[in-house]
Each structure stands twice: as structure tokens, then as C-alpha cells.
Design a protein around this motif. Structure first.
Motif, PDB file in Angstrom:
ATOM      1  N   MET A   1     -34.669 -53.691  51.176  1.00  0.00           N
ATOM      2  CA  MET A   1     -33.987 -54.453  51.882  1.00  0.00           C
ATOM      3  C   MET A   1     -34.092 -56.159  52.657  1.00  0.00           C
ATOM      4  SD  MET A   1     -30.169 -53.661  52.947  1.00  0.00           S
ATOM      5  CE  MET A   1     -28.801 -55.049  53.706  1.00  0.00           C
ATOM      6  N   PRO A   2     -33.598 -57.199  52.188  1.00  0.00           N
ATOM      7  CA  PRO A   2     -34.210 -57.819  53.103  1.00  0.00           C
ATOM      8  C   PRO A   2     -33.600 -58.317  54.591  1.00  0.00           C
ATOM      9  CG  PRO A   2     -34.111 -59.040  50.769  1.00  0.00           C
ATOM     10  CD  PRO A   2     -33.319 -57.237  50.520  1.00  0.00           C
ATOM     11  N   LEU A   3     -34.740 -58.896  54.727  1.00  0.00           N
ATOM     12  CA  LEU A   3     -34.152 -58.996  56.252  1.00  0.00           C
ATOM     13  C   LEU A   3     -33.052 -60.211  56.291  1.00  0.00           C
ATOM     14  CD1 LEU A   3     -37.276 -57.863  58.446  1.00  0.00           C
ATOM     15  CD2 LEU A   3     -35.282 -56.639  58.169  1.00  0.00           C
ATOM     16  N   ILE A   4     -32.260 -59.985  57.627  1.00  0.00           N
ATOM     17  CA  ILE A   4     -31.201 -61.336  57.698  1.00  0.00           C
ATOM     18  C   ILE A   4     -31.260 -61.788  59.231  1.00  0.00           C
ATOM     19  CG2 ILE A   4     -28.849 -61.681  57.544  1.00  0.00           C
ATOM     20  CD1 ILE A   4     -28.255 -59.408  55.197  1.00  0.00           C
ATOM     21  N   PRO A   5     -31.871 -62.753  59.134  1.00  0.00           N
ATOM     22  CA  PRO A   5     -31.920 -63.736  60.255  1.00  0.00           C
ATOM     23  C   PRO A   5     -30.504 -62.428  61.378  1.00  0.00           C
ATOM     24  CG  PRO A   5     -32.496 -64.750  59.030  1.00  0.00           C
ATOM     25  CD  PRO A   5     -31.681 -63.700  57.929  1.00  0.00           C
ATOM     26  N   LEU A  90     -35.495 -60.747  63.730  1.00  0.00           N
ATOM     27  CA  LEU A  90     -36.196 -61.981  62.475  1.00  0.00           C
ATOM     28  C   LEU A  90     -35.732 -62.666  64.276  1.00  0.00           C
ATOM     29  CD1 LEU A  90     -37.759 -63.212  60.465  1.00  0.00           C
ATOM     30  CD2 LEU A  90     -36.109 -63.188  59.009  1.00  0.00           C
ATOM     31  N   ILE A  91     -36.882 -64.453  64.329  1.00  0.00           N
ATOM     32  CA  ILE A  91     -36.988 -65.278  64.932  1.00  0.00           C
ATOM     33  C   ILE A  91     -37.408 -66.495  64.104  1.00  0.00           C
ATOM     34  CG2 ILE A  91     -36.862 -66.614  66.823  1.00  0.00           C
ATOM     35  CD1 ILE A  91     -37.413 -63.856  68.079  1.00  0.00           C
ATOM     36  N   PRO A  92     -36.590 -67.082  63.371  1.00  0.00           N
ATOM     37  CA  PRO A  92     -36.462 -67.886  62.114  1.00  0.00           C
ATOM     38  C   PRO A  92     -37.856 -69.242  62.961  1.00  0.00           C
ATOM     39  CG  PRO A  92     -34.205 -68.167  62.165  1.00  0.00           C
ATOM     40  CD  PRO A  92     -34.565 -66.915  63.038  1.00  0.00           C
ATOM     41  N   ALA A  93     -38.286 -69.224  62.383  1.00  0.00           N
ATOM     42  CA  ALA A  93     -39.568 -70.356  63.542  1.00  0.00           C
ATOM     43  C   ALA A  93     -40.578 -70.631  62.388  1.00  0.00           C
ATOM     44  CB  ALA A  93     -39.998 -69.611  63.932  1.00  0.00           C
ATOM     45  N   SER A  94     -40.915 -72.038  61.810  1.00  0.00           N
ATOM     46  CA  SER A  94     -42.198 -71.867  61.113  1.00  0.00           C
ATOM     47  C   SER A  94     -43.393 -71.698  61.846  1.00  0.00           C
ATOM     48  CB  SER A  94     -41.997 -73.822  61.412  1.00  0.00           C
ATOM     49  OG  SER A  94     -42.378 -74.222  62.128  1.00  0.00           O
ATOM     50  N   VAL A 171     -44.520 -59.688  65.801  1.00  0.00           N
ATOM     51  CA  VAL A 171     -45.306 -60.458  65.114  1.00  0.00           C
ATOM     52  C   VAL A 171     -45.162 -62.041  64.366  1.00  0.00           C
ATOM     53  CG1 VAL A 171     -46.542 -60.306  62.594  1.00  0.00           C
ATOM     54  CG2 VAL A 171     -45.179 -58.003  63.690  1.00  0.00           C
ATOM     55  N   ALA A 172     -46.704 -62.743  64.978  1.00  0.00           N
ATOM     56  CA  ALA A 172     -46.091 -63.758  64.883  1.00  0.00           C
ATOM     57  C   ALA A 172     -46.762 -64.210  63.830  1.00  0.00           C
ATOM     58  CB  ALA A 172     -46.756 -64.836  66.149  1.00  0.00           C
ATOM     59  N   VAL A 173     -45.758 -65.429  62.447  1.00  0.00           N
ATOM     60  CA  VAL A 173     -46.164 -65.243  61.016  1.00  0.00           C
ATOM     61  C   VAL A 173     -46.987 -66.472  61.064  1.00  0.00           C
ATOM     62  CG1 VAL A 173     -46.153 -64.507  58.486  1.00  0.00           C
ATOM     63  CG2 VAL A 173     -44.437 -63.437  59.711  1.00  0.00           C
ATOM     64  N   ASN A 174     -48.107 -67.048  61.854  1.00  0.00           N
ATOM     65  CA  ASN A 174     -48.590 -68.298  62.108  1.00  0.00           C
ATOM     66  C   ASN A 174     -49.370 -68.921  60.826  1.00  0.00           C
ATOM     67  OD1 ASN A 174     -50.304 -65.742  63.075  1.00  0.00           O
ATOM     68  ND2 ASN A 174     -50.874 -67.636  64.691  1.00  0.00           N
ATOM     69  N   GLY A 175     -49.643 -67.998  59.936  1.00  0.00           N
ATOM     70  CA  GLY A 175     -50.061 -68.792  58.606  1.00  0.00           C
ATOM     71  C   GLY A 175     -50.692 -67.618  58.442  1.00  0.00           C
ATOM     72  N   GLY A 176     -52.124 -67.767  57.506  1.00  0.00           N
ATOM     73  CA  GLY A 176     -52.854 -67.338  57.158  1.00  0.00           C
ATOM     74  C   GLY A 176     -52.093 -66.640  55.335  1.00  0.00           C
ATOM     75  N   PRO A 177     -53.354 -66.013  54.646  1.00  0.00           N
ATOM     76  CA  PRO A 177     -52.240 -66.044  52.887  1.00  0.00           C
ATOM     77  C   PRO A 177     -51.305 -65.054  53.792  1.00  0.00           C
ATOM     78  CG  PRO A 177     -54.684 -64.154  53.739  1.00  0.00           C
ATOM     79  CD  PRO A 177     -54.693 -65.813  55.029  1.00  0.00           C
ATOM     80  N   ASP A 201     -40.669 -67.947  59.122  1.00  0.00           N
ATOM     81  CA  ASP A 201     -40.040 -68.106  57.815  1.00  0.00           C
ATOM     82  C   ASP A 201     -39.241 -66.892  57.747  1.00  0.00           C
ATOM     83  OD1 ASP A 201     -39.173 -70.208  56.340  1.00  0.00           O
ATOM     84  OD2 ASP A 201     -40.651 -69.743  55.155  1.00  0.00           O
ATOM     85  N   PRO A 202     -37.790 -67.000  57.583  1.00  0.00           N
ATOM     86  CA  PRO A 202     -37.069 -65.507  56.825  1.00  0.00           C
ATOM     87  C   PRO A 202     -37.445 -66.058  55.564  1.00  0.00           C
ATOM     88  CG  PRO A 202     -36.174 -67.335  58.235  1.00  0.00           C
ATOM     89  CD  PRO A 202     -37.275 -68.079  58.460  1.00  0.00           C
ATOM     90  N   GLN A 203     -37.237 -66.826  55.063  1.00  0.00           N
ATOM     91  CA  GLN A 203     -37.933 -66.328  53.483  1.00  0.00           C
ATOM     92  C   GLN A 203     -38.834 -65.837  52.564  1.00  0.00           C
ATOM     93  OE1 GLN A 203     -37.007 -70.861  51.339  1.00  0.00           O
ATOM     94  NE2 GLN A 203     -36.864 -69.679  49.080  1.00  0.00           N
ATOM     95  N   ARG A 204     -39.931 -66.829  53.538  1.00  0.00           N
ATOM     96  CA  ARG A 204     -41.420 -65.682  53.392  1.00  0.00           C
ATOM     97  C   ARG A 204     -41.928 -65.160  53.672  1.00  0.00           C
ATOM     98  NH1 ARG A 204     -47.268 -68.094  55.593  1.00  0.00           N
ATOM     99  NH2 ARG A 204     -48.466 -66.481  55.287  1.00  0.00           N
ATOM    100  N   ILE A 205     -40.954 -64.554  55.447  1.00  0.00           N
ATOM    101  CA  ILE A 205     -41.156 -62.434  54.930  1.00  0.00           C
ATOM    102  C   ILE A 205     -40.168 -62.172  54.630  1.00  0.00           C
ATOM    103  CG2 ILE A 205     -39.947 -61.460  56.899  1.00  0.00           C
ATOM    104  CD1 ILE A 205     -40.829 -63.162  59.708  1.00  0.00           C
ATOM    105  N   ASN A 206     -38.764 -62.501  54.212  1.00  0.00           N
ATOM    106  CA  ASN A 206     -38.661 -61.341  52.916  1.00  0.00           C
ATOM    107  C   ASN A 206     -39.371 -61.487  52.179  1.00  0.00           C
ATOM    108  OD1 ASN A 206     -36.625 -60.662  54.533  1.00  0.00           O
ATOM    109  ND2 ASN A 206     -35.021 -62.846  54.148  1.00  0.00           N
ATOM    110  N   SER A 207     -39.746 -62.319  51.331  1.00  0.00           N
ATOM    111  CA  SER A 207     -40.954 -62.489  50.340  1.00  0.00           C
ATOM    112  C   SER A 207     -41.623 -61.694  49.942  1.00  0.00           C
ATOM    113  CB  SER A 207     -40.610 -64.085  49.579  1.00  0.00           C
ATOM    114  OG  SER A 207     -42.134 -64.277  50.246  1.00  0.00           O
ATOM    115  N   VAL A 208     -42.147 -61.857  51.374  1.00  0.00           N
ATOM    116  CA  VAL A 208     -43.638 -60.514  51.561  1.00  0.00           C
ATOM    117  C   VAL A 208     -43.405 -59.321  51.570  1.00  0.00           C
ATOM    118  CG1 VAL A 208     -44.969 -62.402  52.101  1.00  0.00           C
ATOM    119  CG2 VAL A 208     -44.140 -60.907  53.305  1.00  0.00           C
ATOM    120  N   LEU A 209     -42.086 -58.705  52.276  1.00  0.00           N
ATOM    121  CA  LEU A 209     -41.073 -57.511  52.289  1.00  0.00           C
ATOM    122  C   LEU A 209     -40.673 -57.315  51.127  1.00  0.00           C
ATOM    123  CD1 LEU A 209     -39.959 -57.675  56.005  1.00  0.00           C
ATOM    124  CD2 LEU A 209     -42.001 -56.331  55.455  1.00  0.00           C
ATOM    125  N   GLY A 210     -40.661 -57.529  50.438  1.00  0.00           N
ATOM    126  CA  GLY A 210     -39.259 -57.046  49.384  1.00  0.00           C
ATOM    127  C   GLY A 210     -38.324 -56.238  50.061  1.00  0.00           C
TER     128      GLY A 210
END
Length: 213
Positions: A1-5, A90-94, A171-177, A201-210
Motif C-alpha cells: 500500500m503506498p505511503l501517504i505523507p 514520510l518527510i517530503p524532500a528532494s 532513511v535519506a533517499v538522497n540519490g542513487g539508483p 520524494d514521495p512519488q519516487r518512494i511510493n513507486s519503488v515500494l509499491g
């Protein structure tokens, strides 16, 4: 289930400003809720006092013995208590602002009363400057600080399988594949005893988490 910020909070009784994606750090990064504080676990290598075993209760000689074919005392079928799953925030951040958001989250956790040894910070892209500096003295010295468990520890996502469980994992999603984040987030959830905070980025996190979390 996708995370909701979630709407981050300064502390448990008052809400902070609404979370807005960080873009070049032009706006203050939203802060997370400190989360519940579990009882502090015993440090590795320092087991608590061992209680003596209770004396064996022997049946009296004249106690009635169940005859063959008669049912004995009913065994307890109460289920074992379930372990509470850690909270996820989830903390939205670039990608450029994810590490700063993680640092602010750590500051808030410490200000709220968390012990530094309760916090583990993971990066998916560039390593945290502290980790880079400590690794320059060798991996043995670096991981010895992790095992001591008396300060905030910063690690790369590729080494997360070596990290021990701590009450809070950031977890800091600060780049990488995408594969780095996809592999790190489920492992980070397994290392979080009470709270998992993901900055990115919430959109990216939700896309990789599914539906994995």
C-alpha cells in the motif's frame, strides 16, 4: 500500500507546519513526530541478572491420578502477544535536500528525549560526511562505534544488512539508483524497532515500494 505523507509535528501534543517538498532548501524542512519510546533494550554482552528457576511442584501422594481414557487438564491455548509493527513517517524532500531533512529529523528526535544510541541514519546516495570521515580510519574502527551503540550511527544503504536493530531508523533517499532505495527501505523497516522515517520524494518512494510496505 503506498505511503501517504503525514503532516509532521514538532512534538506529540502540537502540530508543526505542513510538509512541503524541499526544493533547494528554500523552505524549512518539516519535522517528524518523535514516536513512541520503547523500553531500552539491554546492551549486547551485558545480560540482565538470571533469575533462579522456580521449585518443581510435585503432586501429593494421595492426589487423584487420571485413568486411561479420561481427559487430563486442559492445556493453555492462549496465543503469544503480537509484536507491534514500527510506525512509518514520510518527510517530503528532494534528493538534494533529503540529507538535510534527515539531519533535522535527528535533531528533533534528540530534542524530544531520544538517546543518540537509539538512532540509525541510512543514505541511499552520497554517504554522510561523518561516515566518510570515520571510514578513513578503517572499517574496524568505524563498525566498532556502531557496536558500542552510544551515538547516532550513519551508514550507507549497501551496508544496512550489517547494522543492528535500533528503535528509530531514518532513511535519506538522497540519490542513487532506484534499486538502492527499493532494497534499503524493506531492510530499514526490519531494523526499526519503533519508528521508520523516510526523507525523500514521495512519488519516487511510493513507486519503488509499491505494496511492499
Amino acid at each position: 500500500m503506498p505511503l501517504i505523507p503525514e503532516e509532521p509535528q514538532i512534538h506529540e501534543s502540537a502540530q508543526g507546519p505542513r510538509a512541503t517538498p524541499a526544493s533547494g532548501r528554500t523552505a524549512p524542512t518539516p519535522r517528524p513526530v518523535p514516536g513512541p519510546r520503547p523500553a531500552a533494550p539491554s546492551r549486547p554482552g551485558r545480560p540482565g541478572p538470571v533469575r533462579p528457576a522456580p521449585p518443581v511442584q510435585r503432586a501429593p501422594r494421595d492426589a487423584a491420578v487420571a485413568k486411561p481414557g479420561q481427559p487430563g487438564p486442559a492445556a493453555s491455548t492462549a496465543p503469544a502477544p503480537a509484536t507491534a509493527a514500527p510506525q512509518i513517517q514520510l518527510i517530503p524532500a528532494s534528493p538534494e535536500g533529503a540529507l538535510d531533512a534527515a539531519e533535522e529529523a535527528v535533531d528533533l528526535l534528540l530534542d524530544s528525549g531520544r538517546s543518540p544510541g537509539e538512532v540509525l541514519v541510512i543514505t541511499t546516495g552520497e554517504q554522510h560526511p561523518w561516515a566518510t570521515h570515520e571510514l578513513s580510519f578503517g572499517e574496524a574502527s568505524y563498525w566498532a562505534q556502531h557496536d558500542a551503540g552510544d551515538d547516532v550511527f550513519y551508514a550507507d544503504a549497501s551496508t544496512l544488512s550489517r547494522a543492528a536493530v535500533r528503535p528509530v531508523v531514518v532513511v535519506a533517499v538522497n540519490g542513487g539508483p532506484d534499486t538502492a532505495a527499493a532494497g534499503a527501505l524493506p531492510l530499514a523497516l526490519g531494523r526499526a524497532g519503533a519508528l521508520l522515517i523516510v526523507c525523500g520524494d514521495p512519488q519516487r518512494i511510493n513507486s519503488v515500494l509499491g505494496a511492499g510496505v
